[in-house]
Motif scaffolding. Structure first.
Motif, PDB file in Angstrom:
ATOM      1  N   ILE A   4       1.706  -3.556   4.051  1.00 51.93           N
ATOM      2  CA  ILE A   4       0.876  -3.820   5.228  1.00 51.93           C
ATOM      3  C   ILE A   4      -0.592  -3.654   4.890  1.00 51.93           C
ATOM      4  O   ILE A   4      -1.428  -4.500   5.225  1.00 51.93           O
ATOM      5  CB  ILE A   4       1.269  -2.876   6.386  1.00 51.93           C
ATOM      6  CG1 ILE A   4       2.672  -3.217   6.880  1.00 51.93           C
ATOM      7  CG2 ILE A   4       0.267  -2.979   7.525  1.00 51.93           C
ATOM      8  CD1 ILE A   4       3.217  -2.224   7.869  1.00 51.93           C
ATOM      9  N   PHE A   5      -0.930  -2.584   4.206  1.00 58.29           N
ATOM     10  CA  PHE A   5      -2.335  -2.285   3.951  1.00 58.29           C
ATOM     11  C   PHE A   5      -2.913  -3.100   2.801  1.00 58.29           C
ATOM     12  O   PHE A   5      -4.118  -3.204   2.677  1.00 58.29           O
ATOM     13  CB  PHE A   5      -2.510  -0.798   3.695  1.00 58.29           C
ATOM     14  CG  PHE A   5      -2.059   0.024   4.862  1.00 58.29           C
ATOM     15  CD1 PHE A   5      -2.630  -0.135   6.100  1.00 58.29           C
ATOM     16  CD2 PHE A   5      -1.036   0.937   4.725  1.00 58.29           C
ATOM     17  CE1 PHE A   5      -2.209   0.602   7.184  1.00 58.29           C
ATOM     18  CE2 PHE A   5      -0.614   1.681   5.794  1.00 58.29           C
ATOM     19  CZ  PHE A   5      -1.200   1.517   7.026  1.00 58.29           C
ATOM     20  N   ALA A   6      -2.058  -3.693   1.981  1.00 55.22           N
ATOM     21  CA  ALA A   6      -2.551  -4.490   0.862  1.00 55.22           C
ATOM     22  C   ALA A   6      -3.269  -5.744   1.323  1.00 55.22           C
ATOM     23  O   ALA A   6      -4.046  -6.330   0.595  1.00 55.22           O
ATOM     24  CB  ALA A   6      -1.395  -4.844  -0.071  1.00 55.22           C
ATOM     25  N   ILE A   7      -3.050  -6.151   2.550  1.00 54.78           N
ATOM     26  CA  ILE A   7      -3.643  -7.358   3.090  1.00 54.78           C
ATOM     27  C   ILE A   7      -5.040  -7.101   3.626  1.00 54.78           C
ATOM     28  O   ILE A   7      -5.767  -8.019   3.966  1.00 54.78           O
ATOM     29  CB  ILE A   7      -2.717  -7.927   4.191  1.00 54.78           C
ATOM     30  CG1 ILE A   7      -1.343  -8.208   3.608  1.00 54.78           C
ATOM     31  CG2 ILE A   7      -3.279  -9.194   4.786  1.00 54.78           C
ATOM     32  CD1 ILE A   7      -0.309  -8.533   4.644  1.00 54.78           C
ATOM     33  N   LEU A   8      -5.439  -5.835   3.697  1.00 57.76           N
ATOM     34  CA  LEU A   8      -6.688  -5.451   4.355  1.00 57.76           C
ATOM     35  C   LEU A   8      -7.905  -6.243   3.888  1.00 57.76           C
ATOM     36  O   LEU A   8      -8.704  -6.685   4.690  1.00 57.76           O
ATOM     37  CB  LEU A   8      -6.950  -3.957   4.163  1.00 57.76           C
ATOM     38  CG  LEU A   8      -8.255  -3.470   4.755  1.00 57.76           C
ATOM     39  CD1 LEU A   8      -8.210  -3.613   6.258  1.00 57.76           C
ATOM     40  CD2 LEU A   8      -8.516  -2.066   4.360  1.00 57.76           C
ATOM     41  N   ALA A   9      -8.067  -6.430   2.607  1.00 57.56           N
ATOM     42  CA  ALA A   9      -9.288  -7.040   2.082  1.00 57.56           C
ATOM     43  C   ALA A   9      -9.209  -8.563   2.097  1.00 57.56           C
ATOM     44  O   ALA A   9      -9.712  -9.222   1.213  1.00 57.56           O
ATOM     45  CB  ALA A   9      -9.542  -6.529   0.669  1.00 57.56           C
ATOM     46  N   SER A  10      -8.618  -9.133   3.117  1.00 57.35           N
ATOM     47  CA  SER A  10      -8.391 -10.570   3.147  1.00 57.35           C
ATOM     48  C   SER A  10      -9.610 -11.381   3.550  1.00 57.35           C
ATOM     49  O   SER A  10      -9.715 -12.538   3.202  1.00 57.35           O
ATOM     50  CB  SER A  10      -7.220 -10.892   4.070  1.00 57.35           C
ATOM     51  OG  SER A  10      -7.555 -10.538   5.382  1.00 57.35           O
ATOM     52  N   THR A  29     -15.519  -7.632  -7.531  1.00 58.78           N
ATOM     53  CA  THR A  29     -14.150  -7.762  -7.041  1.00 58.78           C
ATOM     54  C   THR A  29     -13.871  -6.644  -6.045  1.00 58.78           C
ATOM     55  O   THR A  29     -14.370  -5.525  -6.186  1.00 58.78           O
ATOM     56  CB  THR A  29     -13.127  -7.694  -8.190  1.00 58.78           C
ATOM     57  OG1 THR A  29     -13.281  -6.469  -8.887  1.00 58.78           O
ATOM     58  CG2 THR A  29     -13.303  -8.862  -9.149  1.00 58.78           C
ATOM     59  N   PHE A  30     -13.097  -6.961  -5.039  1.00 58.45           N
ATOM     60  CA  PHE A  30     -12.717  -6.025  -3.989  1.00 58.45           C
ATOM     61  C   PHE A  30     -11.203  -5.872  -4.042  1.00 58.45           C
ATOM     62  O   PHE A  30     -10.480  -6.871  -4.051  1.00 58.45           O
ATOM     63  CB  PHE A  30     -13.132  -6.555  -2.616  1.00 58.45           C
ATOM     64  CG  PHE A  30     -14.614  -6.652  -2.427  1.00 58.45           C
ATOM     65  CD1 PHE A  30     -15.283  -5.720  -1.661  1.00 58.45           C
ATOM     66  CD2 PHE A  30     -15.344  -7.674  -3.010  1.00 58.45           C
ATOM     67  CE1 PHE A  30     -16.653  -5.800  -1.477  1.00 58.45           C
ATOM     68  CE2 PHE A  30     -16.717  -7.769  -2.835  1.00 58.45           C
ATOM     69  CZ  PHE A  30     -17.372  -6.827  -2.071  1.00 58.45           C
ATOM     70  N   ALA A  31     -10.724  -4.636  -4.082  1.00 58.93           N
ATOM     71  CA  ALA A  31      -9.281  -4.394  -4.157  1.00 58.93           C
ATOM     72  C   ALA A  31      -8.915  -3.206  -3.277  1.00 58.93           C
ATOM     73  O   ALA A  31      -9.661  -2.222  -3.192  1.00 58.93           O
ATOM     74  CB  ALA A  31      -8.858  -4.126  -5.599  1.00 58.93           C
ATOM     75  N   PHE A  32      -7.778  -3.313  -2.642  1.00 62.01           N
ATOM     76  CA  PHE A  32      -7.270  -2.197  -1.857  1.00 62.01           C
ATOM     77  C   PHE A  32      -6.954  -1.059  -2.816  1.00 62.01           C
ATOM     78  O   PHE A  32      -6.316  -1.256  -3.842  1.00 62.01           O
ATOM     79  CB  PHE A  32      -6.018  -2.629  -1.095  1.00 62.01           C
ATOM     80  CG  PHE A  32      -5.312  -1.493  -0.438  1.00 62.01           C
ATOM     81  CD1 PHE A  32      -5.802  -0.939   0.725  1.00 62.01           C
ATOM     82  CD2 PHE A  32      -4.174  -0.955  -1.001  1.00 62.01           C
ATOM     83  CE1 PHE A  32      -5.160   0.126   1.328  1.00 62.01           C
ATOM     84  CE2 PHE A  32      -3.527   0.103  -0.415  1.00 62.01           C
ATOM     85  CZ  PHE A  32      -4.018   0.645   0.750  1.00 62.01           C
ATOM     86  N   ASN A  33      -7.412   0.151  -2.500  1.00 60.27           N
ATOM     87  CA  ASN A  33      -7.209   1.299  -3.370  1.00 60.27           C
ATOM     88  C   ASN A  33      -6.213   2.296  -2.772  1.00 60.27           C
ATOM     89  O   ASN A  33      -5.247   2.665  -3.429  1.00 60.27           O
ATOM     90  CB  ASN A  33      -8.548   1.981  -3.655  1.00 60.27           C
ATOM     91  CG  ASN A  33      -8.467   3.016  -4.739  1.00 60.27           C
ATOM     92  OD1 ASN A  33      -7.634   2.932  -5.631  1.00 60.27           O
ATOM     93  ND2 ASN A  33      -9.314   4.013  -4.666  1.00 60.27           N
TER      94      ASN A  33
END
Length: 129
Positions: A4-10, A29-33
């Motif tokens: 669910i949270f991996a989609i945050l940086a969409s 680059t922006f990545a969910f951490n």
């Protein structure tokens, strides 16, 4: 939960002070951490690993929340990596949280973030649904 949270940086919209800074941000680059401070129906999930870690009252409140619109809040920690040989600067970030292509939350982070040359920073974004 990680899916669910991996989609945050969409969805990101950024503004920078100068053309050079804008170019440098473009290359970042922006990545969910990670997620921290997770609260569901006003119940903290910090330090909880299984259902046994919750009190009977907390389980009842979570179950009750599943039957209606359950408020969820957390801090999404986004890792920004600057591969450039010059510093990059982010002055504003507009974000949207999508779950299964449905918008769940959005917001604007209106603070200056500097990312050193060939360096990374973690950007905390407070999310509430």
């Amino acid at each position: 939960m990680k899916k669910i949270f991996a989609i945050l940086a969409s969805c990101l919209v950024m503004s920078a002070c100068s053309l050079e800074q804008a170019k440098n941000i473009k290359d970042c680059t922006f990545a969910f951490n990670s997620v921290s401070d997770l609260m569901v129906n006003d119940i903290s999930f910090d330090g909880k690993r299984s259902l046994r870690d919750f009190s009977t009252q907390e389980v009842a409140l979570i179950s009750q929340g599943l039957m209606s619109d359950m408020p969820i809040s957390f801090v999404a920690n986004i890792l920004i990596n600057n591969p450039n040989k010059q510093d990059a600067e982010l002055n504003m970030l507009e974000w949207t949280l999508l779950i299964k292509n449905v918008e769940v939350a959005n917001g604007i982070l209106d603070e200056k973030v500097e990312i050193g040359a060939q360096n990374s920073v973690s950007l905390p974004i407070e999310v509430q649904t």
